[in-house]
Design a protein around this motif. Structure first.
Motif, PDB file in Angstrom:
ATOM      1  N   GLY A  83      -1.808 -37.348  -8.590  1.00 29.78           N
ATOM      2  CA  GLY A  83      -0.751 -38.288  -8.226  1.00 29.78           C
ATOM      3  C   GLY A  83       0.042 -37.791  -7.039  1.00 29.78           C
ATOM      4  N   ALA A  84       1.196 -38.407  -6.824  1.00 28.30           N
ATOM      5  CA  ALA A  84       2.080 -38.016  -5.713  1.00 28.30           C
ATOM      6  C   ALA A  84       3.205 -37.154  -6.260  1.00 28.30           C
ATOM      7  CB  ALA A  84       2.640 -39.257  -5.032  1.00 28.30           C
ATOM      8  N   LEU A 106      -5.241 -28.643  -8.797  1.00 26.98           N
ATOM      9  CA  LEU A 106      -5.374 -30.071  -8.484  1.00 26.98           C
ATOM     10  C   LEU A 106      -6.818 -30.474  -8.189  1.00 26.98           C
ATOM     11  CD1 LEU A 106      -2.136 -30.613  -6.382  1.00 26.98           C
ATOM     12  CD2 LEU A 106      -2.625 -31.499  -8.665  1.00 26.98           C
ATOM     13  N   LEU A 107      -7.664 -29.499  -7.902  1.00 25.38           N
ATOM     14  CA  LEU A 107      -9.099 -29.797  -7.753  1.00 25.38           C
ATOM     15  C   LEU A 107      -9.690 -30.273  -9.079  1.00 25.38           C
ATOM     16  CD1 LEU A 107     -10.253 -26.732  -5.603  1.00 25.38           C
ATOM     17  CD2 LEU A 107      -9.914 -29.068  -4.804  1.00 25.38           C
ATOM     18  N   TYR A 108      -9.020 -29.902 -10.186  1.00 25.25           N
ATOM     19  CA  TYR A 108      -9.511 -30.245 -11.521  1.00 25.25           C
ATOM     20  C   TYR A 108      -8.730 -31.418 -12.132  1.00 25.25           C
ATOM     21  CZ  TYR A 108     -12.012 -25.831 -11.181  1.00 25.25           C
ATOM     22  OH  TYR A 108     -12.852 -24.805 -10.773  1.00 25.25           O
ATOM     23  N   ALA A 109      -7.942 -32.106 -11.310  1.00 22.98           N
ATOM     24  CA  ALA A 109      -7.164 -33.252 -11.793  1.00 22.98           C
ATOM     25  C   ALA A 109      -8.067 -34.464 -12.004  1.00 22.98           C
ATOM     26  CB  ALA A 109      -6.052 -33.584 -10.795  1.00 22.98           C
ATOM     27  N   ASP A 110      -7.502 -35.492 -12.638  1.00 22.27           N
ATOM     28  CA  ASP A 110      -8.275 -36.703 -12.938  1.00 22.27           C
ATOM     29  C   ASP A 110      -8.294 -37.696 -11.784  1.00 22.27           C
ATOM     30  OD1 ASP A 110      -5.588 -37.306 -13.035  1.00 22.27           O
ATOM     31  OD2 ASP A 110      -5.729 -38.592 -14.817  1.00 22.27           O
ATOM     32  N   ALA A 111      -7.517 -37.429 -10.723  1.00 21.66           N
ATOM     33  CA  ALA A 111      -7.418 -38.360  -9.593  1.00 21.66           C
ATOM     34  C   ALA A 111      -6.926 -37.573  -8.369  1.00 21.66           C
ATOM     35  CB  ALA A 111      -6.450 -39.495  -9.929  1.00 21.66           C
ATOM     36  N   PRO A 112      -7.047 -38.155  -7.168  1.00 21.23           N
ATOM     37  CA  PRO A 112      -6.545 -37.479  -5.961  1.00 21.23           C
ATOM     38  C   PRO A 112      -5.033 -37.251  -6.038  1.00 21.23           C
ATOM     39  CG  PRO A 112      -8.027 -39.268  -5.372  1.00 21.23           C
ATOM     40  CD  PRO A 112      -7.755 -39.406  -6.839  1.00 21.23           C
ATOM     41  N   SER A 113      -4.566 -36.284  -5.283  1.00 22.64           N
ATOM     42  CA  SER A 113      -3.140 -35.936  -5.294  1.00 22.64           C
ATOM     43  C   SER A 113      -2.605 -35.768  -3.883  1.00 22.64           C
ATOM     44  CB  SER A 113      -2.902 -34.624  -6.063  1.00 22.64           C
ATOM     45  OG  SER A 113      -3.366 -34.714  -7.388  1.00 22.64           O
ATOM     46  N   VAL A 114      -1.319 -36.051  -3.729  1.00 21.56           N
ATOM     47  CA  VAL A 114      -0.583 -35.733  -2.502  1.00 21.56           C
ATOM     48  C   VAL A 114       0.637 -34.933  -2.926  1.00 21.56           C
ATOM     49  CG1 VAL A 114       0.643 -36.628  -0.494  1.00 21.56           C
ATOM     50  CG2 VAL A 114      -1.342 -37.866  -1.393  1.00 21.56           C
ATOM     51  N   GLU A 163       8.552 -28.324   5.778  1.00 20.52           N
ATOM     52  CA  GLU A 163       7.847 -29.163   4.815  1.00 20.52           C
ATOM     53  C   GLU A 163       6.344 -29.112   5.064  1.00 20.52           C
ATOM     54  OE1 GLU A 163       7.617 -33.795   3.162  1.00 20.52           O
ATOM     55  OE2 GLU A 163       8.946 -33.295   4.842  1.00 20.52           O
ATOM     56  N   ILE A 164       5.600 -28.925   3.982  1.00 23.94           N
ATOM     57  CA  ILE A 164       4.134 -28.963   4.015  1.00 23.94           C
ATOM     58  C   ILE A 164       3.668 -30.062   3.073  1.00 23.94           C
ATOM     59  CG2 ILE A 164       2.007 -27.720   3.481  1.00 23.94           C
ATOM     60  CD1 ILE A 164       3.341 -25.141   4.088  1.00 23.94           C
ATOM     61  N   GLU A 165       2.660 -30.808   3.523  1.00 30.21           N
ATOM     62  CA  GLU A 165       2.056 -31.833   2.663  1.00 30.21           C
ATOM     63  C   GLU A 165       0.566 -31.558   2.526  1.00 30.21           C
ATOM     64  OE1 GLU A 165       2.975 -36.288   2.808  1.00 30.21           O
ATOM     65  OE2 GLU A 165       0.955 -36.193   3.682  1.00 30.21           O
ATOM     66  N   ALA A 166       0.074 -31.635   1.302  1.00 32.35           N
ATOM     67  CA  ALA A 166      -1.352 -31.414   1.052  1.00 32.35           C
ATOM     68  C   ALA A 166      -1.945 -32.606   0.310  1.00 32.35           C
ATOM     69  CB  ALA A 166      -1.559 -30.143   0.238  1.00 32.35           C
ATOM     70  N   LYS A 167      -3.110 -33.023   0.775  1.00 30.84           N
ATOM     71  CA  LYS A 167      -3.872 -34.065   0.084  1.00 30.84           C
ATOM     72  C   LYS A 167      -5.100 -33.409  -0.530  1.00 30.84           C
ATOM     73  CE  LYS A 167      -2.325 -37.633   3.326  1.00 30.84           C
ATOM     74  NZ  LYS A 167      -2.729 -38.592   4.393  1.00 30.84           N
ATOM     75  N   VAL A 168      -5.279 -33.598  -1.830  1.00 27.00           N
ATOM     76  CA  VAL A 168      -6.337 -32.903  -2.566  1.00 27.00           C
ATOM     77  C   VAL A 168      -7.171 -33.911  -3.362  1.00 27.00           C
ATOM     78  CG1 VAL A 168      -6.838 -31.005  -4.150  1.00 27.00           C
ATOM     79  CG2 VAL A 168      -4.687 -31.016  -2.871  1.00 27.00           C
ATOM     80  N   SER A 169      -8.486 -33.825  -3.219  1.00 24.67           N
ATOM     81  CA  SER A 169      -9.387 -34.665  -4.006  1.00 24.67           C
ATOM     82  C   SER A 169     -10.004 -33.828  -5.124  1.00 24.67           C
ATOM     83  CB  SER A 169     -10.509 -35.225  -3.123  1.00 24.67           C
ATOM     84  OG  SER A 169      -9.973 -36.080  -2.126  1.00 24.67           O
ATOM     85  N   PRO A 170     -10.247 -34.438  -6.281  1.00 22.42           N
ATOM     86  CA  PRO A 170     -10.881 -33.687  -7.371  1.00 22.42           C
ATOM     87  C   PRO A 170     -12.243 -33.141  -6.949  1.00 22.42           C
ATOM     88  CG  PRO A 170      -9.972 -35.755  -8.189  1.00 22.42           C
ATOM     89  CD  PRO A 170      -9.901 -35.820  -6.692  1.00 22.42           C
TER      90      PRO A 170
END
Length: 339
Positions: A83-84, A106-114, A163-170
């Motif tokens: 999630g976000a 977050l690589l092991y999450a159920d959905a992409p994350s920001v 500020e750093i922002e990361a987008k992570v896909s499972p």
């Protein structure tokens, strides 16, 4: 419940961060005592508390009454939810260390994350944001992870405000990787970042790099930042090689000359180059955990720090892997295998 002693080895925050990451991923709860026992101010600092709170939020964990200064903690994780997310350290405490606690999980999450984290992005006690982007990020991509790290705003010590922002896909499974040699150099360059600091500071730092490395002006860059993102100064030297990218840094401080700042960065670079190893001391420390999650891997490094040895010990408490270091003369090798 895994019982950990925060005074183990180098006795810093790495024991806690690694435990948080692996607890989230494996679902194993842990209890830690003597948090950061070997530091001048033991216990949770603001950035460590934010790491705990962030880990708890993304994994629905029970952390009890964690607070700044606490020297013990119990962490009982739930399911990792994508999630976000937005977290604020509120000081110049390191965004990058908080982010590195969360990224593998977050690589092991159920959905992409920001994930957005505000605080310090460039300080002397943590890897700078560019290190995550260029060095750590490249290794993770080679292992099959899809993540994108963007530096939104610089935050120097003591003001912070970055500020750093990361987008992570499972990622279902990280792929094992071997980094035994760095390969041929593809490019090398130095950047002096200045915010609210005279341009002469950057010019003198880069002149020091030019003299030491024999580089031409095209490889030396002044990166002027808005004054409101300072005052601050960071000198970064990036070596992009065939198999791995390394980033070395030194920071400007009051009463420290530009020449000394340049010398600090150059000393690190020369040690790395002379060793012949694939990865430097700090990258070695950072990639051990993803290598262990992949189940196996090998790399060579110019130096095995007490920080790395402590990290290896904590990893082995959560994962069925063995991590062995062997001195090879000018460098050391690390072999990670499933037990």
């Amino acid at each position: 419940m895994i019982e950990l002693d925060g005074a183990t080895g180098e006795g810093g925050g790495q024991v806690l961060r690694t435990a948080l990451t692996l607890s989230m991923i494996t679902g194993q709860p842990f209890r830690i005592a003597n948090i950061r026992a070997n530091r001048p101010k033991p216990g949770l600092m603001r950035q460590h508390l934010v790491a705990v709170q962030a880990a708890a939020e993304i994994s629905n964990a029970d952390i009890g009454s964690a607070a700044v200064g606490a020297q013990s903690l119990q962490f009982i994780p739930g399911k990792i939810i994508g999630g976000a997310y937005r977290f604020a350290i509120g000081t110049a405490g390191s965004c990058t260390l908080v982010l590195q606690t969360l990224l593998p999980a977050l690589l092991y999450a159920d959905a992409p994350s920001v994930v957005s984290i505000s605080g310090g992005t460039h300080n002397s006690m943590a890897p700078p944001a560019h290190f995550l982007q260029r060095a750590y990020g490249r290794v993770m991509a080679e292992m099959g992870a899809t993540l994108e790290i963007e530096l939104k705003r610089y935050g120097f010590y003591p003001a912070g405000g970055g500020e750093i922002e990361a987008k992570v896909s499972p990622c279902k499974r990280l792929q094992p990787l071997e980094l035994m040699s760095r390969g041929e150099r593809v490019s090398g360059y130095a950047e002096s970042f200045i915010a609210g600091v005279p341009a002469d500071v950057a010019k003198r730092e880069l002149a020091g790099v030019k003299a030491a490395m024999g580089w031409d002006d095209a490889q030396l860059m002044i990166r002027g930042l808005p004054h409101d993102q300072g005052p601050g100064n960071a000198l970064l030297i990036t070596l992009e090689n065939q198999h791995v990218t390394e980033v070395f840094c030194a920071f400007g401080e009051k009463m420290v000359t530009s020449e000394i700042v340049a010398k600090k960065a150059i000393t690190q670079v020369r040690q790395y180059i002379a060793s012949g190893a694939a990865v430097g001391e700090h990258l070695a420390d950072q990639i051990m955990l993803p290598f262990a999650l992949a189940g196996s891997g090998r790399f060579t490094t110019d130096r095995v720090s007490q920080h790395a040895l402590t990290n290896a010990e904590v990893i082995a408490r959560f994962l069925p892997v063995s991590i062995a270091f062997e001195n090879q003369g000018l460098f050391s090798s690390c072999v990670i295998e499933t037990k």
